[in-house]
Each structure stands twice: as structure tokens, then as C-alpha cells.
Design a protein around this motif. Structure first.
Motif, PDB file in Angstrom:
ATOM      1  N   LEU A  16      -2.940   1.015   6.248  1.00 17.71           N
ATOM      2  CA  LEU A  16      -2.519  -0.367   6.019  1.00 17.71           C
ATOM      3  C   LEU A  16      -0.945  -0.467   6.052  1.00 17.71           C
ATOM      4  O   LEU A  16      -0.451  -1.401   6.678  1.00 17.71           O
ATOM      5  N   GLU A  45       1.040  -2.946   8.598  1.00 17.03           N
ATOM      6  CA  GLU A  45       2.007  -4.034   8.022  1.00 17.03           C
ATOM      7  C   GLU A  45       3.238  -4.042   9.000  1.00 17.03           C
ATOM      8  O   GLU A  45       3.872  -4.872   9.466  1.00 17.03           O
ATOM      9  N   SER A  79       2.678  -9.348   7.912  1.00 19.42           N
ATOM     10  CA  SER A  79       2.147  -9.474   6.424  1.00 19.42           C
ATOM     11  C   SER A  79       0.372  -9.741   6.689  1.00 19.42           C
ATOM     12  O   SER A  79      -0.364  -9.781   5.752  1.00 19.42           O
ATOM     13  N   ILE A 138      -3.102  -9.185   8.858  1.00 20.85           N
ATOM     14  CA  ILE A 138      -3.694  -8.022   9.800  1.00 20.85           C
ATOM     15  C   ILE A 138      -4.155  -8.688  11.011  1.00 20.85           C
ATOM     16  O   ILE A 138      -4.966  -9.428  11.214  1.00 20.85           O
ATOM     17  N   GLY A 168      -8.006  -8.809  -2.881  1.00 18.67           N
ATOM     18  CA  GLY A 168      -6.536  -8.433  -2.279  1.00 18.67           C
ATOM     19  C   GLY A 168      -5.686  -7.860  -3.556  1.00 18.67           C
ATOM     20  O   GLY A 168      -5.247  -6.841  -3.536  1.00 18.67           O
ATOM     21  N   THR A 227      -3.565  -4.686  -4.643  1.00 16.44           N
ATOM     22  CA  THR A 227      -2.039  -4.664  -4.733  1.00 16.44           C
ATOM     23  C   THR A 227      -1.856  -4.333  -6.092  1.00 16.44           C
ATOM     24  O   THR A 227      -0.603  -3.462  -6.215  1.00 16.44           O
ATOM     25  N   LEU A 243      -2.025  -0.432  -6.093  1.00 11.72           N
ATOM     26  CA  LEU A 243      -0.519   0.119  -5.169  1.00 11.72           C
ATOM     27  C   LEU A 243       0.544   0.144  -6.111  1.00 11.72           C
ATOM     28  O   LEU A 243       1.474   0.907  -5.647  1.00 11.72           O
ATOM     29  N   ASN A 294      -2.488  -8.652   4.532  1.00 10.21           N
ATOM     30  CA  ASN A 294      -2.642  -7.018   4.295  1.00 10.21           C
ATOM     31  C   ASN A 294      -2.479  -6.760   2.790  1.00 10.21           C
ATOM     32  O   ASN A 294      -1.337  -7.184   2.513  1.00 10.21           O
ATOM     33  N   PRO A 295      -3.119  -5.902   2.374  1.00  6.85           N
ATOM     34  CA  PRO A 295      -3.152  -5.794   0.649  1.00  6.85           C
ATOM     35  C   PRO A 295      -1.537  -5.256   0.509  1.00  6.85           C
ATOM     36  O   PRO A 295      -1.029  -5.357  -0.638  1.00  6.85           O
ATOM     37  N   THR A 296      -1.122  -4.296   1.464  1.00  9.01           N
ATOM     38  CA  THR A 296       0.187  -3.673   1.030  1.00  9.01           C
ATOM     39  C   THR A 296       1.509  -4.790   1.408  1.00  9.01           C
ATOM     40  O   THR A 296       2.260  -4.629   0.867  1.00  9.01           O
ATOM     41  N   ALA A 297       0.978  -5.697   1.794  1.00  9.08           N
ATOM     42  CA  ALA A 297       2.137  -6.852   2.095  1.00  9.08           C
ATOM     43  C   ALA A 297       2.047  -7.849   0.896  1.00  9.08           C
ATOM     44  O   ALA A 297       3.271  -8.697   0.851  1.00  9.08           O
ATOM     45  N   ARG A 298       1.226  -7.917   0.183  1.00 13.45           N
ATOM     46  CA  ARG A 298       0.959  -8.738  -1.121  1.00 13.45           C
ATOM     47  C   ARG A 298       2.035  -8.321  -2.107  1.00 13.45           C
ATOM     48  O   ARG A 298       2.491  -7.280  -2.360  1.00 13.45           O
TER      49      ARG A 298
END
Lengths: 588, 475
Positions: free
Chosen positions: A93, A97, A102, A104, A265, A269, A272, B124-128
């Protein structure tokens, strides 16, 4: 490698039919359309090929080409998996990005593992060694403290004819050559494995070590053994995800694979952003360094959601084969089952219960059976523990996914909405939950804490179920009608509930309890009961016991006494003695 | 039936079957999945539709305005070669549109060359960015116990006849970016509002419009209206059109956007209708098996991303059929959204406004937006304590209804008093009352002080010392 094998004739959401070659295999990976969207063959009928596509098919037209790859859907395995976040078909992912911003985009074809990183390879095998499948031929430090063991692919064995000297290599550089029969194969640190095929092991063993999660209600009351399978069903808002996160944070596994399957989502995050800052109490390193994340959120394509579970478990098995203990969280298996249902519906298959396909139970069984405590092909011991969340519609545990899941797990952590409404967390209902691993892990507890854990645990459970019976009476006639001995049961049960079972994931001291702290807390609460019972028998009124300052101390000890200062518990025990003795003297 | 094969962009006459809003078209080639079509009936009137399924010679088309007046031979279909897009522009704030994004207020089409796909793309979860900034709504039961954050999706679960519209209007009117109590509040930040109505009555739409006008917010509101007598199929596009504009405003223009979607139950019924006509295998209560994914494709269009200052906060409203929270629509919604504000019939009957039933309500993100440096340090434990006390009070109340209040112990009697005061003074407030977070916390402590100190085990000893004002405050 990819040549055109067919032409699209029909499209409905993620399901596409094509006409073409009769040589395309079942479950073969194909690419569909000019965008080369990735899909998997799920049905063959004459020259009609049915494909489930892992991306959004908007804008696709009949007549679009279908390319075959000749390979089943596989994952890439090698150093660099840890700390990564992938989608359901293992696309990275963060790189998506960079490529598409931002949101997909479609048709992204990115290698799961970064090719340019160089890893310090340290050979442990030498030329001339006869190596079996999955034999370890070298090591790489994947993080500062984690040793990634480089193995011969699990479907190859032979004689090593060359081994690279120690040094820095990329995952595609040759590190060994293997003579298999008359053929010489070049080995790299990168290998592939089809996701739907369990990786082989030598033998399956009985798991006798519990997976310690630091969560008192789980470790003490409903333990799961390493290599076991547990299910967490619960209606929305009952704390499934918080429980899964707590286990992912604190479980004493060496590798965590966390699959966000059709969930929010923001939750991914959160993991992460939080995990790199949390420190693993055992290794002293950031939690992220032992974690692999698979995120296929609810708005990402539904077929990839179906694949995400298999992607995750295959990565888990790979680390197991190196001789590590791996814990896999799947949140939520219901969303995976729904993905099965959706694809099945589009194939117009005959539905069984609630529209789910008849093979639902079979698929669930296949998944949970990939958990296990095993002796690996290379004589190490490793395990995969599966913790699957289940989201029953309306919180009704009689629905098909919960019911079938119960058949294949041995540990059931039932979440309860009324507990979470009262902010009792973790809201695991102690009366509906069960663990069949109690006897398996009893010896381990005895060895580690030197106390009869099972006896104490069972005694506490008796008190709690007694409380549930008594509270039925209380609901009808009020507590005053009960004899004091029974009211003491209510009092002790309250201590168990508020002081032991409730655990605050946000509190620094309380978030994680060592087994030593757990057993000591339980011991003190039971000791309080034992002393109280003696005094009540002498005729002291329950209200005096209720008003003892020790009651408040016992409820607060979980967040007052840190894991490292358990000697403070001795002081609490002394307070019980002092305060009880005083009553004892008055009423003797 | 026609054998003529035409390219997209051209008209075909080839309708072979019409059932409800679904039409089977034959003889069209080069049609793509999810493409938009333009349909001309016998009188030459135009309506739009969308391709649901496509084969080599036939395709299934969903007609947004319904199929009334369409005939087999008199209907011409033009394939437009693109998925459904709407124009998006900042000028759309202050305007009213129909469910497909066409102006309803007599004004011109928005002047823009920016057309966005209504289906959007997954974030995209990484962009949140994980939401952490709380929104002060001025409503105690929300700010104190179910705090709303920027970038959160928090639905209102209601029932027929309950004041969910008033509550939503009050939130929209009062919402400002919250500041910690120890920091002087800065200039109130205003939200842009995107409002989508699906199958609601004219009165409801008018109520919202009046409410926006009264508060002077109308210039910041874009309304997408598909009312009860509008074609149900259009409803499937309405929330997506609204969210498409919201995404543009938030992520391209850096605005903070509050999206109100009402009523999701009507949306789901429209989806069920289409699914039914297509003969799909139903799951619960006749709803299609993909209801979860479909709802998620809208609810997940909420949040914050790293490349923009803006945010999308969603407040979907849904009415639970016969107040049943296990009905598929609230159930699946609850599994996707980050909590829910549940309205309670009993509170409503006893005249409490807003009738927020706090026990079944929840804000999942609350923990990350409150506490030291955000609201106030004691807020998290204060909230847990209020919850626990109110939950215990419910047990006491049901016991009292059996054995009578006089038979209760002294402590339990205090709980009963606490419960009544909690409902009348904490939950209850006027539709125009805008409480600061400080006021909310103060009321909460005053109520907790009605209980004996040693009952309050969820708050810390220091907090008790600082805030507890009850009789036994001294020892």
C-alpha cells in the motif's frame, strides 16, 4: 509468461466470464483487460472461463483480452515482510500511494517486496550439504533483533552445489545453487508460495504453552494455546477490534500477522500510526518490527477481501517454518464469508443458509486447520495461532458463520453488548465463553508460577456463576433477602469483575498484566473471600465487610501495582489480614 | 429486436424486456460495465440509466427515473461511454440539486470542467490521517460521552417520530472545532455542509432548509434532494453524488465538510428493490448479500488524508424499522461506522430532548480525541464513570419497579436520584442551548457528587479530590 488465453464475454461486478483456451487451470492467476486487472480463475466450463477480479471492473467491456500466467495466486516470501502493509493480494500500500496518490488506482502492478534493499546474508550451510525441503541455509537480520532464516523452498530438496559467501545481497541475487536430480536450481532469498495450499511441516504436536496476551480474562480464564484457534464473536460496538488490537500488541508471539478484512480504514491507520511508537515489552523494539499488516478495508474490492485471509495465513506459516511462534488476527472472518457469498451469488450458485454457499463450512475448516503447533521440516518448533473475529448480524450467535466457526475452534471468547454498554472492557462474557485448552496448559502454569492456577481459576469461575444465579434472585426480591454468606459471594464477584476481569487498555499500568501479577491478584481476591467467609460465619454483618477500605484497594490494585513491583501485593495481603482480624476479634 | 450492432455514443433500438426500473438491451456492442446510458422514450423525453451487467450481445440497464412510459420498440438507448460523473465546484455550496446532481433551484449548471466519478475510489489506508480533533457540538450527551471527531462517521439511529432531524440540524448549526478547556477558544471554524436526502418527505427537506436559512448557513450548504415521491432508483446515486462533491471540497479545496445523509433506510430499500427485480439471492430480510459492501463504499468515504488540510465527517441518519437495532440496515451500518448515536423511545416519551440513549450509543474514536490537551485530563475516566453509574442505575431502576423504591438500600436510592437528574439535567437540553465542554464536564461532576465517593472507582483519586463535591468529599 503471460499470453492471451481468452476474451471477456460477460461482466457483473467482480465476476467476469471469458471464452478461450481449455488449458487455463483452476485457480490460475490471470490478468483481465487492457489495465491488466489481476484475477483468479474460479470456474471452467468447456471454453468458458469464470474469473473473480481483485479490482473494480467499472469501464471494462466484452471483448477485452484475458492473459494467463500459468501460476496460481501466490505470495512473495522473503526478508522485508515485517513492518509492511499489503492489500488483500499482497500489493504494498505505501508504494501504491506513491504511484497513485491518496486513492487506490486500478491496474497497479507492484512487487510486494522491495527489490533494491540489500540484506546481510550469513550462510549456515555449505557446499555438498544434502538439504531437505525448508532446510535453513542462512540467516538475515530482518530488523535489529529479528533473525530471518533463509530456507530452501518448501517444494525442493537436493544437494547444495554453491553457497554465496557472507555479504550484502538483494532478494533476487543468487545465494545458493541446488542440484535437484539432474537439474541445478538457483536459490534466492525471495520465494513464492500459492496461498491456497498449506505449507508443509513434519508433524503436528499438542500445544501445551498458552499464548500469553497480558489480558487477564483471556490468560487466566480462557487461555488459548500456542498453535490453537480462538474465535471472538460479538455484535458491533462490543469491542472486537479493541480486543484484537490488545492481543496484537501484547501477545508473546514473535511475529504478528494482522488481517483487516473488510473493516474500517481508520482502524488500519490507527495500527499503522500507533505500532511504530509502541514498544514490545519482550524485545524492547517497536511493535511494528514484528508485525505484518494486510489491509483490505470494507470499501476495497470484495474479491481481494476473500484472498486476504489466505495471503495472511501463508505469510504466518512461512515464519512458523523458520521456527517462530506466530499469532494471526483476522478481523473479521464474517466479512470474508460475505465476500464468498457475494461471489457465489454472482455465479448463481445454489445458496445454503442465509445465502451463504454450501462450502462455507469447508472453507472455514480449511482456514482454522492451518493453525497448529508443529515440528517444522527443518527440526524447529513453530506455531501459528489464529484469532478470528466474527461479526454476527444483530449479535445473533446462531447465524451460520458463528455456528460453523464454533465447530473448528476450541476457544470461544463471547463478547457481550450489555457489558460494553456499561463500559466493562474487555467485554468478554465469562459465562458464555469457554476454552478447551485449560487442561493442556495447566502444567505450564504450575511450572511458571508454582501455584495451582487451574484450581484457583475454577474456584473464581464457580463464584461468578453463583453470582449470576444469585443476581436472578436479587432482581426479584432485592439483595437484602439473601443470607450474608451469599451476599459475600456477590461482594467477591464484584471484586473479580471490577478488579480482575475489567482491564483498561488505555491505562499504562493496567494495559498489560504479567502472569505473575494475574495469579497474585486472583489469589488476593480469593483470599479476601476466604477470610470474609470466616467472619461472616461468626455473625459479622456483610455491610461491615463491604465498607472495609480494602475493597477499594483490591479494585484499584490493577492500575496501582505495576508488573515490576509485585512485592506491593504482599502489603495488600497484610491489609486484608489486618482489617479482617479486627472484625474477627469484634465478632468472635 | 434489432440486429444492428452500433458503437457507443450511438443510439440503439433494442430493448427486449422491461421489469420495473430494469431494462434488458440487446444488440449493443462495445458497452462497458457501469457505463451511463441516455434513454429516449417515444415522446422524445430523456432519462438516464446505468449498465449493471454486460454480456456480448445483451446488457442490463437500470433506469434512474423508473420505466414508466418506456416501450419495447419506441425506446432508444444511447451509451455514453463513461461511468456516471457529476460536475464539482466550490460554487455548488448554496445551491440545491436533484438526486443526480442536476440543479433544482432554477440556477444554471455549475460552471466547471471538473467532472468526478460518483463512485469515487477507496482511500489508501496508508494515506489517511487518524482523526484526533474533536468537534464541539454543544450537546452534552455527544460531547461528553460520545465525542465526535473530524473525519469520523457517526450515524444517528432513530425511529419514526423521534426528533432525529432536529438533532442533526442542531449539530450542523453548532458544530465547531473544539479546543481544550485551558486554551482560549479561537475563532469558531465553520464547516461546509453537504446534505443528501433520500426518499424523505418534502416537509423534512424544508425543515432542514429553514434551519440552514435561520442559522445563516445556507451559503455553506449544498443540498442533494431525492424526495419521497422521486424515483427510488435515483436514490442509489444521491448519496454518492453528495459524497463526490464533499470529497472535492475536502481533499481538493481543503475545507472541513460535514455530510448529512438522511434516510439510509430508504436508500437500502431502493437497493433491495433493484436486487429483487434482478433475481439475486437475498440474505437477511430480502436485502442483497452485498449490502455491507455497498454501504461501506459510501461510509468509508469519510476521513482525513495526508495531502489535504480538509476533512469529511459523516452523520448518516437512519430510522430503525420498529426500533429494531438488529435490523440489517442499522446492524450493518453499526459494523462500518465508528459508533452510533442511538435515540431512545422512552426518553423521548418522558420529554427529554435530545432523547439520546447513552448506553447503546458509542463513539469509537472518542478515546483518541479527548483528555489532556484536547478536552480536559479527567474527561476519559469521568465518561467511563458516568457510563458505569448510569448502567448500574438501570439495574436499580428495574429492581425498584419490582420491590418498590422504599425497599432499596440507601446507596441504590442515591443511584435512582442520580439517574433522574442525569436524564433531566445532563442529557436534556434545549434545541438552542450550546454548552461548552467545560459546562458539560461540570454538570457531570455535579451529578456524580450525588453518589457516595467510594462508589466512584473509575475515576482516579486525584480527580476525586479536585472535582468531587459530595457530602463525604472531606474524607
Amino acid at each position: 509468461m503471460s499470453e492471451q488465453v481468452g476474451v471477456v464475454t460477460w461482466i457483473s461486478g467482480p465476476v467476469v466470464r471469458a471464452r478461450g483456451s481449455r488449458y487455463v487451470g483452476m485457480l490460475e492467476l490471470v490478468e483481465v483487460g487492457e489495465d491488466r486487472l489481476v484475477g483468479e480463475v474460479i470456474g471452467l466450463n468447456g471454453d468458458i472461463i469464470t474469473v473473480q477480479v481483485y479490482e473494480e471492473t467499472s469501464g471494462m467491456k466484452p471483448g477485452a483480452p484475458v492473459y494467463g500466467t500459468g501460476l496460481p495466486l501466490s505470495v512473495e516470501l522473503g526478508p522485508g515482510l515485517l513492518k509492511s502493509i499489503f492489500d488483500g493480494v499482497q500489493r504494498p500500500l505505501p508504494l501504491i500511494e506513491i504511484e497513485s496518490g491518496s486513492f487506490i488506482g486500478r491496474g497497479m502492478r507492484l512487487a510486494p517486496l522491495y527489490r533494491k534493499d540489500r540484506w546481510k546474508f550469513n550462510p549456515t550451510a555449505k557446499v555438498g550439504d544434502v538439504v531437505s525441503r525448508s532446510a535453513i541455509i542462512g540467516t538475515v537480520m530482518e530488523t535489529e533483533t529479528f533473525e530471518h532464516r533463509i530456507m530452501v523452498p518448501a517444494d525442493l530438496f537436493g544437494t547444495l552445489t554453491w553457497v554465496a559467501p557472507a555479504g550484502d545481497y538483494t532478494i533476487e541475487d543468487p545465494i545458493a545453487k541446488l542440484k535437484v536430480g539432474n537439474e541445478e536450481k538457483v536459490l534466492t532469498m525471495l520465494q513464492r508460495w500459492p496461498v491456497r495450499r498449506p505449507r508443509p511441516y513434519m508433524t503436528r504436536m499438542r500445544g501445551t504453552t498458552p499464548l500469553i496476551t497480558g489480558q487477564r480474562v483471556l490468560d487466566t480464564f480462557f487461555p488459548v494455546s500456542k498453535g490453537g484457534a480462538a474465535g471472538i464473536p460479538g455484535p458491533f460496538g462490543s469491542g472486537k477490534t479493541v480486543t484484537q488490537h490488545s492481543i496484537a500488541k501484547w501477545a508473546d508471539a514473535q511475529v504478528i500477522v494482522y488481517i483487516g478484512c473488510g473493516e474500517r480504514g481508520n482502524e488500519m491507520t490507527e495500527v499503522l500510526q500507533e505500532f511504530p511508537h509502541l514498544v514490545d515489552p519482550r524485545s524492547g523494539r517497536p511493535l511494528m518490527e514484528r508485525t505484518v499488516l494486510i489491509a483490505n478495508t470494507s470499501n476495497m474490492p470484495v474479491a481481494a477481501r476473500e484472498a486476504s485471509i489466505y495471503t495472511g495465513i501463508t505469510i504466518a506459516e512461512y515464519y512458523r517454518d523458520m521456527g517462530y511462534h506466530v499469532a494471526l488476527m483476522a478481523d473479521s472472518t464474517s466479512r470474508w464469508a460475505e465476500a464468498l457469498r457475494e461471489v457465489s451469488g454472482r455465479l448463481e450458485e445454489m445458496p445454503a443458509e442465509e445465502g451463504y454457499p454450501a462450502y462455507l463450512a469447508g472453507r472455514l475448516a480449511e482456514f482454522y486447520e492451518r493453525a497448529g503447533y508443529v515440528e517444522t521440516m527443518n527440526d524447529h518448533i513453530g506455531s501459528v495461532t489464529i484469532v478470528g473475529a466474527v461479526s454476527p448480524p444483530g449479535g445473533d450467535f446462531s447465524e451460520p458463520v458463528t455456528q460453523h466457526t464454533k465447530r473448528f475452534i476450541r476457544c470461544f471468547w463471547a463478547l457481550d453488548k450489555s457489558l460494553s454498554s456499561a463500559r466493562h472492557f474487555p467485554s468478554i462474557n465469562w459465562l458464555d465463553s469457554y476454552s478447551e485448552y485449560l487442561d493442556d496448559v495447566a502444567d505450564w502454569w504450575q511450572e511458571k508460577v508454582g501455584k495451582d492456577w487451574l484450581k484457583m481459576r475454577n474456584h473464581a469461575m464457580e463464584l461468578l456463576s453463583e453470582e449470576s444465579r444469585l443476581s436472578q434472585i436479587v432482581k426479584l426480591v432485592g439483595p437484602d433477602a439473601l443470607p450474608d454468606e451469599e451476599r459475600l459471594v456477590l461482594e467477591t464477584s464484584r471484586l473479580l469483575r471490577e478488579g480482575f476481569l475489567q482491564q483498561n487498555a488505555m491505562d499504562k499500568v493496567d494495559a498489560f498484566s504479567t502472569i505473575q501479577k494475574q495469579i497474585r491478584m486472583l489469589e488476593l481476591i480469593l483470599y479476601f473471600h476466604e477470610r470474609g467467609l470466616r467472619i461472616v460465619k461468626h455473625g459479622a454483618p456483610i455491610s461491615l465487610i463491604h465498607n472495609l477500605p480494602i475493597v477499594d484497594t483490591l479494585i484499584r490494585m490493577k492500575s496501582v501495582v505495576p508488573n515490576e513491583e509485585l512485592e506491593k501485593m504482599d502489603d495488600i495481603q497484610k491489609q486484608i489480614d489486618d482489617q479482617m482480624s479486627q472484625l474477627d476479634v469484634e465478632y468472635r | 429486436m434489432s440486429d444492428v450492432i452500433v458503437q457507443s455514443g450511438q443510439e440503439v433500438v433494442g430493448v427486449s424486456r422491461i421489469t420495473g426500473p430494469i431494462m434488458i438491451v440487446e444488440g449493443a456492442a462495445n458497452v462497458s460495465y457501469d457505463e451511463v446510458v441516455e434513454i429516449r422514450d417515444g415522446q422524445g423525453n430523456l432519462r438516464r440509466g446505468r449498465v449493471l451487467e454486460v454480456g456480448e450481445k445483451t446488457c442490463v440497464v437500470q433506469v434512474f427515473a423508473g420505466s414508466t412510459g418506456l416501450s419495447i420498440d419506441g425506446t432508444r438507448v444511447r451509451f455514453l461511454g463513461d461511468t456516471l460523473r457529476i460536475p464539482v465546484a466550490e460554487e455548488m455550496l448554496g445551491r440545491v440539486f436533484d438526486g443526480l446532481g442536476n440543479p433544482l433551484d432554477g440556477g444554471p449548471q455549475p460552471l466547471t470542467d471538473h467532472f468526478a466519478d460518483v463512485n469515487g475510489q477507496p482511500i489508501n489506508p496508508t494515506a489517511r490521517i487518524y482523526p484526533r480533533d474533536y468537534i464541539q457540538t454543544g450537546i452534552s450527551a455527544i460531547d461528553g460521552l460520545n465525542t465526535l471527531l473530524r473525519g469520523q462517521k457517526l450515524p444517528i439511529f432513530s425511529g419514526a417520530g423521534m426528533p432525529h432531524d432536529q438533532l442533526a440540524a442542531q449539530i450542523v448549526r453548532q458544530a465547531t472545532l473544539g479546543a481544550p478547556t485551558d486554551v482560549p477558544s479561537t475563532e469558531a471554524e465553520q464547516f461546509a455542509i453537504v446534505f443528501a436526502a433520500m426518499g424523505v418527505k418534502h416537509d423534512v427537506a424544508n425543515f432542514f432548509r429553514r434551519s440552514f436559512t435561520d442559522s445563516g448557513a445556507l451559503t455553506r450548504v449544498a443540498m442533494f434532494l431525492n424526495l419521497a415521491d422521486d424515483p427510488p432508483v435515483e436514490r442509489l446515486v444521491t448519496p454518492r453524488a453528495a459524497l463526490t462533491l464533499a470529497e472535492y471540497l475536502a481533499y481538493e479545496k481543503g475545507m472541513h465538510v460535514l455530510v448529512v445523509l438522511t434516510d439510509m433506510t430508504n436508500y437500502c430499500e431502493a437497493l433491495r428493490q433493484i436486487s429483487n427485480i434482478r433475481g439475486e439471492v437475498p440474505s437477511r430480510k430480502g436485502y442483497p448479500g452485498y449490502l455491507y459492501s455497498d454501504l461501506a463504499s459510501m461510509y468509508e468515504r469519510t476521513g482525513r488524508i495526508r495531502t489535504s488540510e480538509g476533512s469529511i465527517t459523516q452523520i448518516p441518519i437512519l430510522t430503525m424499522p420498529s426500533d429494531d437495532i438488529t435490523h440489517p440496515v442499522p446492524d450493518l451500518t453499526g459494523y462500518i461506522t465508528e459508533g452510533q448515536i442511538t435515540l431512545g423511545r422512552e426518553l423521548d416519551h418522558s420529554g427529554v430532548y435530545p432523547p439520546i440513549a447513552v448506553l447503546p450509543s458509542l463513539s469509537r474514536l472518542m478515546k483518541d480525541g479527548i483528555g489532556q490537551g484536547r478536552t480536559r485530563g479527567d474527561h476519559p475516566r469521568w465518561g467511563a464513570q458516568l457510563y458505569a453509574a448510569y448502567a448500574h442505575m438501570q439495574d436499580v431502576r428495574s429492581l425498584a419497579s419490582v420491590i418498590g423504591e422504599e425497599e432499596l438500600g440507601e446507596v441504590d436510592q442515591k443511584y435512582l436520584k442520580f439517574g433522574r437528574a442525569f436524564e433531566k439535567e445532563f442529557i436534556n437540553q434545549s434545541p438552542t442551548e450550546n454548552r461548552t465542554i467545560e459546562q458539560t464536564l461540570t454538570i457531570g461532576w455535579r451529578l456524580l457528587s450525588m453518589l457516595p465517593k467510594d462508589e466512584l472507582t473509575r475515576v482516579s483519586l486525584d480527580e476525586l479530590k479536585q472535582y468531587y463535591q459530595g457530602e463525604d468529599a472531606k474524607h
